[in-house]
Design a protein around this motif. Structure first.
Motif, PDB file in Angstrom:
ATOM      1  N   UNK A 102       0.857  -1.273   0.164  1.00 31.94           N
ATOM      2  CA  UNK A 102      -0.034   0.005   0.075  1.00 31.94           C
ATOM      3  C   UNK A 102       1.006   1.325  -0.021  1.00 31.94           C
ATOM      4  N   UNK A 103       1.940   1.205   0.659  1.00 35.89           N
ATOM      5  CA  UNK A 103       2.814   2.226   0.584  1.00 35.89           C
ATOM      6  C   UNK A 103       3.532   2.699  -0.529  1.00 35.89           C
ATOM      7  N   UNK A 104       3.964   1.450  -1.221  1.00 32.91           N
ATOM      8  CA  UNK A 104       4.460   1.495  -2.570  1.00 32.91           C
ATOM      9  C   UNK A 104       3.216   1.992  -3.530  1.00 32.91           C
ATOM     10  N   UNK A 105       2.073   1.593  -3.372  1.00 34.15           N
ATOM     11  CA  UNK A 105       1.028   2.266  -4.247  1.00 34.15           C
ATOM     12  C   UNK A 105       0.724   3.715  -3.898  1.00 34.15           C
ATOM     13  N   UNK A 106       0.966   4.207  -2.858  1.00 28.85           N
ATOM     14  CA  UNK A 106       0.598   5.522  -2.290  1.00 28.85           C
ATOM     15  C   UNK A 106       1.761   6.414  -3.010  1.00 28.85           C
ATOM     16  N   UNK A 107       2.883   5.922  -3.067  1.00 28.94           N
ATOM     17  CA  UNK A 107       4.019   6.718  -3.375  1.00 28.94           C
ATOM     18  C   UNK A 107       3.792   6.879  -4.980  1.00 28.94           C
ATOM     19  N   UNK A 108       3.485   5.708  -5.666  1.00 36.93           N
ATOM     20  CA  UNK A 108       3.343   5.825  -7.107  1.00 36.93           C
ATOM     21  C   UNK A 108       2.290   6.906  -7.372  1.00 36.93           C
ATOM     22  N   UNK A 109       1.157   6.746  -6.390  1.00 36.47           N
ATOM     23  CA  UNK A 109       0.034   7.866  -6.618  1.00 36.47           C
ATOM     24  C   UNK A 109       0.374   9.198  -6.776  1.00 36.47           C
ATOM     25  N   UNK A 110       1.349   9.645  -5.794  1.00 36.19           N
ATOM     26  CA  UNK A 110       1.982  10.819  -5.667  1.00 36.19           C
ATOM     27  C   UNK A 110       3.130  11.047  -6.423  1.00 36.19           C
ATOM     28  N   UNK A 111       3.378  10.405  -7.508  1.00 38.16           N
ATOM     29  CA  UNK A 111       4.411  10.364  -8.683  1.00 38.16           C
ATOM     30  C   UNK A 111       5.781  10.492  -7.704  1.00 38.16           C
ATOM     31  N   UNK A 112       6.039   9.836  -6.634  1.00 35.76           N
ATOM     32  CA  UNK A 112       7.035   9.714  -5.841  1.00 35.76           C
ATOM     33  C   UNK A 112       7.979   8.104  -6.251  1.00 35.76           C
ATOM     34  N   UNK A 113       9.341   8.319  -6.048  1.00 34.41           N
ATOM     35  CA  UNK A 113       9.790   6.928  -6.274  1.00 34.41           C
ATOM     36  C   UNK A 113       9.688   5.900  -5.365  1.00 34.41           C
TER      37      UNK A 113
END
Length: 294
Positions: free
Chosen positions: A4-15
């Protein structure tokens, strides 16, 4: 949580690849990459893309090297299964390619056949002409040897039924994994190990196993041969159950006649006989069950 953390980072355009870079060394310290497989499968489910795949590609190469040199067979089997999951997840994420998959399949095939050869040598079922054989042989020769090993296991009375069944089941999975043709010699050894020998030794054979055997026979030898095996099984097992019931009644007990329990208590004094027209389950030339399966 990590997925979920990695998905949230992707949604925020973060690596998001840094999560893997932190997690993998920790997992490596515990000598397991099962958690990595779980995480990648979650990423596939959530349709999460990795911001960078360089670190994961390097990690995959290291795992392939580890698997190719692993000597402990239990750990090897676990690693092969886990790595297959990890690799499938990587393919879905676009990290690995077909060349990596092919490399893994080659390593897995080689290591599994090495294990088959080692166990066959331990059980002394390898023909003399192949005693110094290595695993680097064509697939056609491997298939021939697997069938020969299965026959040798089936005729080895120094090993228990369960030992022979485990060995033959491993050979069966090897044939299936590599899409090798299963020939009548193999199905006849399966009938011998799963049905004929247990019933001859007054052991109960479950219907579930008999159904699996009949399906395999039908696939390889045809429906007619499978029906012969099925009739043969029900008649012989029925005689065994009837004998157990008679012995129980003779002892004055009117309860379920459990064949395995009565045999363990040495209460089955008479072995049910097959009909006279039945031949031996495996002949001396290695051709398996006779044509008339009864």
């Amino acid at each position: 949580m990590l997925a979920r953390l990695m998905s949230d980072l992707t949604a925020r355009s973060l690596p998001n690849h840094g999560v893997l870079e932190l997690l993998i060394p920790y997992v490596e310290g515990h000598k397991s990459f099962h958690s990595i497989s779980n995480l990648l499968e979650r990423l596939v489910t959530n349709k999460t893309k990795l911001s960078s795949t360089t670190f994961l590609e390097s990690y995959t190469d290291l795992l392939l090297e580890e698997i190719s040199t692993e000597s402990e067979i239990t750990r090897l089997g676990y690693n092969l299964a886990s790595f297959n999951r990890l690799l499938n997840a990587q393919l879905a994420l676009g990290v690995a390619d077909v060349h990596t998959k092919a490399r893994f399949e080659a390593i897995r095939s080689h290591r599994l056949f090495c294990h088959i050869l080692a166990r066959a040598n331990d059980a002394s079922v390898v023909p003399l002409a192949y005693r110094n054989l290595t695993a680097n042989i064509p697939k056609e020769v491997q298939a021939d040897l697997v069938h020969q090993f299965a026959f040798q296991y089936a005729t080895d009375r120094t090993r228990s039924i369960q030992q022979n069944w485990r060995s033959i089941r491993y050979l069966y999975f090897y044939l299936r994994i590599h899409d090798m043709a299963i020939r009548p010699l193999f199905t006849r050894t399966v009938v011998s190990v799963c049905i004929t020998r247990p019933l001859a030794e007054k052991r109960f054979v479950a219907q579930k196993k008999a159904v699996w055997v009949c399906r395999l026979v039908a696939e390889v030898e045809g429906e007619a041969a499978a029906r012969h095996v099925e009739q043969y099984f029900w008649a012989w097992r029925g005689d065994l159950i009837l004998q157990a019931r008679r012995e129980l009644v003779r002892l004055g007990v009117y309860d379920l006649a459990r064949v395995t329990t009565m045999e363990r208590l040495k209460l089955l004094t008479v072995v049910p006989k097959r009909t006279p027209e039945c031949e031996e389950d495996v002949d001396t030339h290695g051709h398996g069950l006779a044509e008339d399966r009864c």
